[in-house]
Design an enzyme around this catalytic site. Structure first.
Site, mmCIF file in Angstrom:
data_model
loop_
_atom_site.group_PDB
_atom_site.id
_atom_site.type_symbol
_atom_site.label_atom_id
_atom_site.label_comp_id
_atom_site.label_asym_id
_atom_site.label_seq_id
_atom_site.Cartn_x
_atom_site.Cartn_y
_atom_site.Cartn_z
ATOM 1 N N ARG A 33 -3.325 6.722 0.691
ATOM 2 C CA ARG A 33 -3.878 7.922 1.442
ATOM 3 C C ARG A 33 -2.990 8.573 2.349
ATOM 4 N NH1 ARG A 33 -8.922 4.756 3.069
ATOM 5 N NH2 ARG A 33 -7.307 3.096 2.986
ATOM 6 N N ARG A 41 -6.120 11.210 -6.586
ATOM 7 C CA ARG A 41 -7.317 10.612 -6.569
ATOM 8 C C ARG A 41 -8.482 11.760 -6.666
ATOM 9 N NH1 ARG A 41 -9.169 8.199 -1.016
ATOM 10 N NH2 ARG A 41 -9.311 10.480 -0.911
ATOM 11 N N ASP A 69 -6.614 -2.496 -7.743
ATOM 12 C CA ASP A 69 -7.176 -3.143 -6.667
ATOM 13 C C ASP A 69 -7.557 -4.952 -7.014
ATOM 14 O OD1 ASP A 69 -8.082 -2.386 -3.760
ATOM 15 O OD2 ASP A 69 -9.464 -3.973 -4.631
ATOM 16 N N TYR A 97 -15.079 -11.603 -0.537
ATOM 17 C CA TYR A 97 -15.590 -10.384 -0.562
ATOM 18 C C TYR A 97 -16.862 -10.390 -1.468
ATOM 19 C CZ TYR A 97 -11.800 -7.872 1.432
ATOM 20 O OH TYR A 97 -10.752 -7.260 2.223
ATOM 21 N N ARG A 146 0.941 -1.164 0.080
ATOM 22 C CA ARG A 146 -0.076 -0.182 0.151
ATOM 23 C C ARG A 146 0.868 1.448 0.127
ATOM 24 N NH1 ARG A 146 -5.485 -0.415 1.454
ATOM 25 N NH2 ARG A 146 -6.257 -2.421 0.418
HETATM 26 O O1 CP3 Z 1 -0.023 -1.787 -2.610
HETATM 27 C C1 CP3 Z 1 -0.146 -0.614 -3.289
HETATM 28 O O2 CP3 Z 1 0.033 0.545 -3.290
HETATM 29 C C2 CP3 Z 1 -0.804 -0.968 -4.584
HETATM 30 C C3 CP3 Z 1 -2.469 -0.825 -4.807
HETATM 31 C C4 CP3 Z 1 -3.051 -1.602 -3.883
HETATM 32 C C5 CP3 Z 1 -4.596 -1.266 -3.446
HETATM 33 N N1 CP3 Z 1 -5.217 -2.389 -3.055
HETATM 34 C C6 CP3 Z 1 -5.210 0.028 -3.558
HETATM 35 C C7 CP3 Z 1 -6.205 0.450 -2.593
HETATM 36 C C8 CP3 Z 1 -3.026 -3.123 -3.740
HETATM 37 C C9 CP3 Z 1 -2.116 -3.988 -3.696
HETATM 38 C C10 CP3 Z 1 -4.441 -3.523 -2.806
HETATM 39 C C11 CP3 Z 1 -4.736 -4.797 -2.645
HETATM 40 C C12 CP3 Z 1 -6.084 -5.079 -1.959
HETATM 41 N N2 CP3 Z 1 -7.229 -4.500 -2.107
HETATM 42 C C13 CP3 Z 1 -6.072 -6.140 -0.871
HETATM 43 C C14 CP3 Z 1 -5.206 -7.113 -0.304
HETATM 44 C C15 CP3 Z 1 -3.970 -6.528 0.314
HETATM 45 C C16 CP3 Z 1 -4.276 -6.061 1.663
HETATM 46 O O3 CP3 Z 1 -4.401 -4.694 1.998
HETATM 47 O O4 CP3 Z 1 -4.787 -7.107 2.616
HETATM 48 C C17 CP3 Z 1 -7.535 -6.276 -0.454
HETATM 49 C C18 CP3 Z 1 -8.013 -6.956 0.642
HETATM 50 C C19 CP3 Z 1 -8.175 -5.140 -1.254
HETATM 51 C C20 CP3 Z 1 -9.734 -4.674 -0.911
HETATM 52 C C21 CP3 Z 1 -9.779 -3.254 -0.701
HETATM 53 N N3 CP3 Z 1 -9.501 -2.115 -1.486
HETATM 54 C C22 CP3 Z 1 -10.281 -2.951 0.768
HETATM 55 C C23 CP3 Z 1 -10.812 -3.885 1.755
HETATM 56 C C24 CP3 Z 1 -10.183 -1.624 0.596
HETATM 57 C C25 CP3 Z 1 -10.786 -0.722 1.825
HETATM 58 C C26 CP3 Z 1 -9.728 -0.443 2.752
HETATM 59 C C27 CP3 Z 1 -8.887 0.692 2.607
HETATM 60 O O5 CP3 Z 1 -7.495 0.558 2.703
HETATM 61 O O6 CP3 Z 1 -9.406 1.580 2.352
HETATM 62 C C28 CP3 Z 1 -9.721 -1.201 -0.450
HETATM 63 C C29 CP3 Z 1 -9.500 0.261 -0.811
HETATM 64 C C30 CP3 Z 1 -8.164 0.585 -1.541
HETATM 65 N N4 CP3 Z 1 -7.491 -0.111 -2.396
HETATM 66 C C31 CP3 Z 1 -7.461 1.840 -1.476
HETATM 67 C C32 CP3 Z 1 -6.077 1.825 -2.128
HETATM 68 C C33 CP3 Z 1 -5.066 3.107 -2.086
HETATM 69 C C34 CP3 Z 1 -7.961 3.024 -0.525
HETATM 70 C C35 CP3 Z 1 -8.920 3.638 -1.427
HETATM 71 C C36 CP3 Z 1 -9.021 5.146 -1.524
HETATM 72 O O7 CP3 Z 1 -8.000 5.743 -1.976
HETATM 73 O O8 CP3 Z 1 -10.054 5.651 -0.674
#
Ligand code: CP3
Length: 358
Positions: A31, A40, A77, A155, A27
């Protein structure tokens, strides 16, 4: 093809000699960076950002410039795969992901297609991969990724995030064949998708099994690991004249490290619940290790962060095959300066472990 200027990450994945321990962070584009939030906002929302190859590239490169990360990770994602299989997906502001029409029964699973051609529905991600490779211009390698079939299924069946996973567990226990049908479709779709990412320029791939750790040992083997194995068996392992390392990360899966290493992956991702010296003693002669600082350590003062980095490096000790990372993703409220200090500490403190043996 542009020569890689910094290939420390790829060398460490293959347990080859490095001058210092490479570091990236799950990640890392996110944010906690005001720069990310600005991009974003420019895109509109999170999914709009994922759908714009140019803006994806912009946020993917931010942590390379700001932190000096030794690898870039595709900005996307894991849930875009079920979306491309036809499931409506939303990300409300300040909320997690939602599938308003979740998978509830065998008929729902039967309707889902296998995505044998990722350019059909996920072409925008493949375009992002190619755009990022162009913009990186060989600075660091690019990591592609996907969710594990089990984690995607949680999910899809729960309709979003979950506390106790009641629906997906009930389906697994009551209708194991339905669950296997779903996981098989996901595995073959994910394998084709990751091969598409590799063909478009991903130089390593990581499978995120965020929810494998909620399973018993038996169920993990049958419902999660077996399907990651099925993916690994289908992946392109060499591209552009180099091996494409495969990283498997199961959060909560530290009891199963040997089984994970046995899949034929190159790197095992560690969460923070295990000391890395223990993980190294168990599987370090077979695979590289990625991890594993507690992500909440980034709330501590910079001096304490550096102390922790030193401790993890000392536990790994001399020798190859360590990619430094957190044990899970960075959280949104971490001060950016702390993340910068974490990267700086790994760069500076790791050199001593890679000097030629005297
Ligand atoms: O690592 C990186 O920088 C690459 C981008 C990346 C995102 N999601 C961007 C994202 C990666 C590799 C993921 C993987 C992901 N997404 C996983 C597996 C890894 C982990 O963290 O366990 C999972 C379970 C998801 C599903 C997901 N996406 C959730 C549960 C959420 C909400 C929780 C949260 O952190 O907000 C997201 C949103 C998400 N994916 C964001 C980002 C940058 C935040 C969205 C925003 O900008 O508002």
């Amino acid at each position: 093809m542009t020569e890689l200027k910094n290939d420390l990450f790829l060398r460490a994945c293959l347990r080859q000699d490095v001058e210092r321990t490479p570091v990236w962070m799950m990640r890392q584009a996110g944010r906690y960076l005001p720069e990310y939030r600005a991009t974003r906002a420019k895109a509109g929302g999170f999914l709009d950002l994922c759908r714009s190859p140019e803006l994806c590239s912009e946020v993917t490169l931010q942590p390379i410039d700001i932190l000096g990360a030794d690898a870039a990770i595709l900005f996307s994602d894991i849930l875009v795969v079920p979306e491309a299989m036809g499931m409506k997906l939303t990300f409300g502001v300040g909320e997690g992901p939602k599938f308003p029409d979740p998978v509830t029964c065998r008929a729902d699973v039967e309707k889902l297609p296998v995505l044998t051609d990722p350019s059909d529905g996920l072409g925008y991600v493949l375009d992002a991969v190619a755009t990022i490779r162009r913009d990186l211009n060989g600075r660091v390698p690019l990591i592609g990724f996907a969710g594990s079939p089990w984690t995607l299924a949680t999910y899809m069946v729960e309709g979003g995030g979950s506390k106790n996973f009641s629906k997906v567990k009930a389906m697994m226990f009551n209708e194991p064949e339905t669950m296997h049908l779903l996981l098989g479709k996901l595995a073959d779709s994910v394998a084709a998708y990751l091969n598409g990412q590799i063909a478009h320029g991903a130089q390593a791939v990581q499978i995120f099994d965020t929810w494998g750790g909620i399973l018993t040992t038996r169920d993990y083997g049958e419902f999660s690991l077996a399907y990651m194995q099925r993916i690994v068996g289908q992946l392109t392992r060499e591209h552009e004249g180099r091996r494409v390392p495969v990283i498997l990360y199961t959060k909560g899966g530290m009891g199963w490290l040997e089984a994970i290493a046995d899949t034929g992956c190159d790197v095992v991702g560690l969460d923070w619940s295990i000391d890395i010296d223990q993980a190294k003693a168990r599987i370090g002669d077979r695979v590289a290790l990625q991890g594993n600082m507690d992500p909440t350590m980034l709330y501590a003062k910079p001096g304490r962060i550096r102390e922790e980095v030193r401790d993890i490096l000392a536990r790994f000790g001399h020798g190859n095959g360590h990619v430094f990372n957190l044990g899970h993703g960075i959280t949104p409220d971490v001060p950016k300066e702390h993340a910068i200090e974490f990267f700086r500490a790994v760069r500076e403190e790791s050199v001593r472990y890679h000097q030629a043996a005297s």
